[in-house]
Design a protein around this motif. Structure first.
Motif, PDB file in Angstrom:
ATOM      1  N   HIS A 249     -29.483  40.622  -9.349  1.00 50.09           N
ATOM      2  CA  HIS A 249     -28.872  42.085 -10.110  1.00 50.09           C
ATOM      3  C   HIS A 249     -29.578  43.312 -10.234  1.00 50.09           C
TER       4      HIS A 249
ATOM      5  N   TYR B 217     -28.090  52.661  -9.199  1.00 46.06           N
ATOM      6  CA  TYR B 217     -29.079  54.174  -9.660  1.00 46.06           C
ATOM      7  C   TYR B 217     -28.648  54.969  -8.602  1.00 46.06           C
TER       8      TYR B 217
ATOM      9  N   GLU C  73     -27.491  46.419  -8.239  1.00 45.34           N
ATOM     10  CA  GLU C  73     -27.849  47.472  -9.017  1.00 45.34           C
ATOM     11  C   GLU C  73     -28.534  48.629  -8.796  1.00 45.34           C
TER      12      GLU C  73
ATOM     13  N   HIS D 241     -33.522  45.859 -22.148  1.00 44.36           N
ATOM     14  CA  HIS D 241     -33.084  46.390 -21.137  1.00 44.36           C
ATOM     15  C   HIS D 241     -31.966  47.142 -20.465  1.00 44.36           C
TER      16      HIS D 241
ATOM     17  N   GLU E  82     -29.022  50.302 -20.815  1.00 44.14           N
ATOM     18  CA  GLU E  82     -28.114  50.206 -19.755  1.00 44.14           C
ATOM     19  C   GLU E  82     -26.977  50.409 -20.123  1.00 44.14           C
TER      20      GLU E  82
ATOM     21  N   HIS F  98     -36.754  47.166 -14.172  1.00 44.60           N
ATOM     22  CA  HIS F  98     -37.034  46.010 -13.300  1.00 44.60           C
ATOM     23  C   HIS F  98     -38.307  45.682 -12.901  1.00 44.60           C
TER      24      HIS F  98
HETATM   25 FE   LIG Z   1     -31.211  46.711 -14.917  1.00 53.04          FE
END
Ligand SMILES: [Fe+2]
Ligand SMILES: [Fe+2]
Length: 199
Positions: free
Chosen positions: A95, A104, A99, A158, A162, A124
Protein backbone atom coordinates in the motif's frame (compact mmCIF):
# COMPACT_ATOMS: atom_id res chain seq x y z
CA UNK A 1 9.50 -10.90 -24.80
CA UNK A 2 6.67 -9.35 -22.79
CA UNK A 3 4.23 -11.55 -24.61
CA UNK A 4 6.30 -14.65 -23.80
CA UNK A 5 6.39 -13.70 -20.14
CA UNK A 6 2.60 -13.38 -20.03
CA UNK A 7 2.23 -16.63 -21.89
CA UNK A 8 4.55 -18.56 -19.62
CA UNK A 9 2.84 -17.11 -16.58
CA UNK A 10 -0.50 -18.18 -17.95
CA UNK A 11 0.68 -21.69 -18.77
CA UNK A 12 2.31 -22.12 -15.40
CA UNK A 13 -0.73 -20.89 -13.51
CA UNK A 14 -3.25 -22.89 -15.52
CA UNK A 15 -0.93 -25.79 -16.34
CA UNK A 16 -2.20 -25.63 -19.90
CA UNK A 17 -5.10 -27.87 -19.02
CA UNK A 18 -8.31 -27.75 -17.05
CA UNK A 19 -10.09 -24.72 -15.64
CA UNK A 20 -8.16 -23.17 -12.78
CA UNK A 21 -9.38 -20.23 -14.85
CA UNK A 22 -9.61 -17.80 -12.00
CA UNK A 23 -5.96 -18.21 -11.05
CA UNK A 24 -4.82 -17.80 -14.65
CA UNK A 25 -6.97 -14.77 -15.31
CA UNK A 26 -6.05 -13.06 -12.08
CA UNK A 27 -2.29 -13.46 -12.46
CA UNK A 28 -2.40 -12.60 -16.14
CA UNK A 29 -4.58 -9.53 -15.81
CA UNK A 30 -2.32 -8.18 -13.08
CA UNK A 31 0.61 -8.40 -15.51
CA UNK A 32 -1.39 -6.82 -18.31
CA UNK A 33 -2.53 -4.15 -15.85
CA UNK A 34 1.08 -3.11 -15.35
CA UNK A 35 1.49 -2.64 -19.11
CA UNK A 36 -1.65 -0.54 -19.43
CA UNK A 37 -0.44 1.74 -16.61
CA UNK A 38 2.59 2.70 -18.69
CA UNK A 39 0.61 3.86 -21.73
CA UNK A 40 -2.56 4.94 -20.04
CA UNK A 41 -5.01 6.90 -22.20
CA UNK A 42 -6.84 9.88 -20.69
CA UNK A 43 -10.52 9.19 -20.12
CA UNK A 44 -12.77 10.93 -22.65
CA UNK A 45 -16.00 12.68 -21.78
CA UNK A 46 -18.92 10.29 -21.80
CA UNK A 47 -16.91 7.19 -21.00
CA UNK A 48 -18.00 4.98 -18.14
CA UNK A 49 -17.09 6.41 -14.75
CA UNK A 50 -14.44 4.50 -12.85
CA UNK A 51 -13.43 4.71 -9.20
CA UNK A 52 -11.44 7.65 -7.91
CA UNK A 53 -8.10 7.46 -6.13
CA UNK A 54 -9.94 8.27 -2.88
CA UNK A 55 -12.27 5.30 -3.27
CA UNK A 56 -9.35 3.01 -4.18
CA UNK A 57 -7.30 4.09 -1.16
CA UNK A 58 -10.25 3.91 1.21
CA UNK A 59 -11.06 0.35 0.07
CA UNK A 60 -7.50 -0.75 0.81
CA UNK A 61 -7.52 1.12 4.14
CA UNK A 62 -10.54 -0.98 5.14
CA UNK A 63 -8.47 -4.13 4.43
CA UNK A 64 -5.78 -2.77 6.79
CA UNK A 65 -8.33 -1.92 9.49
CA UNK A 66 -9.72 -5.46 9.40
CA UNK A 67 -6.25 -7.06 9.49
CA UNK A 68 -4.93 -4.97 12.39
CA UNK A 69 -8.11 -5.58 14.37
CA UNK A 70 -7.72 -9.34 13.90
CA UNK A 71 -4.00 -9.17 14.70
CA UNK A 72 -4.42 -7.48 18.10
CA UNK A 73 -6.99 -10.11 19.03
CA UNK A 74 -4.54 -13.01 18.64
CA UNK A 75 -2.86 -14.70 21.59
CA UNK A 76 0.63 -16.14 21.98
CA UNK A 77 2.87 -17.51 19.27
CA UNK A 78 0.05 -19.02 17.22
CA UNK A 79 -0.14 -19.85 13.51
CA UNK A 80 -2.94 -17.29 13.22
CA UNK A 81 -0.80 -14.53 14.74
CA UNK A 82 2.07 -15.35 12.36
CA UNK A 83 -0.23 -15.49 9.32
CA UNK A 84 -1.95 -12.20 10.14
CA UNK A 85 1.38 -10.54 10.85
CA UNK A 86 2.74 -11.66 7.46
CA UNK A 87 -0.45 -10.43 5.78
CA UNK A 88 -0.43 -6.98 7.34
CA UNK A 89 3.29 -6.58 6.77
CA UNK A 90 2.84 -7.29 3.03
CA UNK A 91 -0.30 -5.17 2.86
CA UNK A 92 1.35 -2.14 4.48
CA UNK A 93 4.43 -2.45 2.30
CA UNK A 94 2.45 -2.76 -0.95
CA UNK A 95 0.00 0.00 0.00
CA UNK A 96 2.71 2.49 0.99
CA UNK A 97 4.72 1.86 -2.19
CA UNK A 98 1.69 2.27 -4.48
CA UNK A 99 0.29 5.21 -2.51
CA UNK A 100 3.57 7.10 -2.47
CA UNK A 101 4.09 6.63 -6.21
CA UNK A 102 0.55 7.33 -7.43
CA UNK A 103 -0.84 9.70 -4.79
CA UNK A 104 1.90 11.45 -2.82
CA UNK A 105 4.35 12.07 -5.66
CA UNK A 106 1.67 13.98 -7.66
CA UNK A 107 0.65 15.84 -4.47
CA UNK A 108 4.24 16.94 -3.88
CA UNK A 109 3.98 19.02 -7.06
CA UNK A 110 1.51 21.40 -5.41
CA UNK A 111 2.25 23.97 -2.67
CA UNK A 112 -1.13 23.21 -1.15
CA UNK A 113 -0.37 19.53 -0.52
CA UNK A 114 3.43 19.15 -0.36
CA UNK A 115 3.61 19.33 3.45
CA UNK A 116 0.81 16.82 3.97
CA UNK A 117 2.46 14.49 1.47
CA UNK A 118 5.81 14.65 3.25
CA UNK A 119 4.15 14.12 6.62
CA UNK A 120 2.32 11.02 5.41
CA UNK A 121 5.45 9.52 3.87
CA UNK A 122 7.27 10.07 7.20
CA UNK A 123 4.43 8.22 8.93
CA UNK A 124 4.89 5.29 6.55
CA UNK A 125 8.45 5.02 7.89
CA UNK A 126 7.17 5.06 11.47
CA UNK A 127 4.80 2.20 10.63
CA UNK A 128 7.73 0.28 9.09
CA UNK A 129 9.63 0.65 12.33
CA UNK A 130 6.80 -0.95 14.31
CA UNK A 131 6.79 -3.85 11.85
CA UNK A 132 10.56 -4.28 12.31
CA UNK A 133 10.15 -4.15 16.09
CA UNK A 134 7.50 -6.87 15.93
CA UNK A 135 9.78 -9.04 13.80
CA UNK A 136 12.54 -8.72 16.37
CA UNK A 137 10.30 -9.52 19.38
CA UNK A 138 9.35 -13.02 20.59
CA UNK A 139 5.87 -13.64 19.24
CA UNK A 140 4.90 -15.26 22.55
CA UNK A 141 6.01 -12.38 24.78
CA UNK A 142 3.52 -9.87 26.28
CA UNK A 143 5.70 -7.13 24.74
CA UNK A 144 4.75 -8.33 21.28
CA UNK A 145 1.08 -7.48 21.82
CA UNK A 146 1.98 -4.14 23.42
CA UNK A 147 3.90 -3.19 20.25
CA UNK A 148 1.12 -4.54 18.01
CA UNK A 149 -1.34 -2.26 19.82
CA UNK A 150 1.00 0.70 19.31
CA UNK A 151 1.08 -0.16 15.61
CA UNK A 152 -2.74 -0.32 15.63
CA UNK A 153 -2.97 3.11 17.25
CA UNK A 154 -0.51 4.72 14.81
CA UNK A 155 -2.03 3.01 11.80
CA UNK A 156 -5.61 4.03 12.62
CA UNK A 157 -4.43 7.58 13.22
CA UNK A 158 -2.59 7.57 9.87
CA UNK A 159 -5.58 6.25 7.92
CA UNK A 160 -7.95 8.74 9.53
CA UNK A 161 -5.61 11.64 8.85
CA UNK A 162 -5.30 10.62 5.21
CA UNK A 163 -9.04 10.21 4.76
CA UNK A 164 -10.08 13.36 6.64
CA UNK A 165 -7.32 15.84 5.92
CA UNK A 166 -5.25 14.72 2.94
CA UNK A 167 -8.17 13.63 0.77
CA UNK A 168 -9.91 16.97 1.32
CA UNK A 169 -6.91 19.00 0.16
CA UNK A 170 -6.05 16.58 -2.63
CA UNK A 171 -9.62 16.92 -3.90
CA UNK A 172 -8.87 20.58 -4.61
CA UNK A 173 -5.54 19.93 -6.33
CA UNK A 174 -6.36 16.95 -8.55
CA UNK A 175 -8.64 17.17 -11.57
CA UNK A 176 -11.49 14.68 -12.04
CA UNK A 177 -9.42 12.99 -14.72
CA UNK A 178 -6.40 12.77 -12.38
CA UNK A 179 -8.52 11.17 -9.67
CA UNK A 180 -9.58 8.35 -12.00
CA UNK A 181 -6.19 7.83 -13.66
CA UNK A 182 -4.43 7.69 -10.31
CA UNK A 183 -6.94 5.10 -9.07
CA UNK A 184 -6.08 2.86 -12.03
CA UNK A 185 -2.37 3.32 -11.55
CA UNK A 186 -2.64 2.76 -7.79
CA UNK A 187 -4.68 -0.43 -8.20
CA UNK A 188 -2.29 -1.79 -10.84
CA UNK A 189 0.74 -0.99 -8.73
CA UNK A 190 -0.85 -2.54 -5.66
CA UNK A 191 -1.38 -5.81 -7.57
CA UNK A 192 2.19 -5.72 -8.88
CA UNK A 193 3.61 -5.06 -5.43
CA UNK A 194 1.60 -7.89 -3.90
CA UNK A 195 2.72 -10.29 -6.62
CA UNK A 196 6.34 -9.25 -6.07
CA UNK A 197 6.04 -9.68 -2.29
CA UNK A 198 4.27 -13.00 -2.83
CA UNK A 199 1.21 -12.25 -0.71
FE1 LIG B 1 -0.48 6.12 3.87
FE1 LIG C 1 -3.16 5.09 2.78
Amino acid sequence: MQHDQHRSLYLRAGDGAEPQGLISISANSAKLGMCSAISVVPIQHGEERTMTIFEALRADHDVQRALINDLVNTEGDSATRRRLFDEIKAELQAHAAAEERHFYVPLMASDMTIEKARHSVAEHHELDEFIEQLEETEFSSPGWLVTAKKLEHRLLHHLEEEEREVFQLAGKVLSENDKELLAKRFNNELKEQKLAIGS
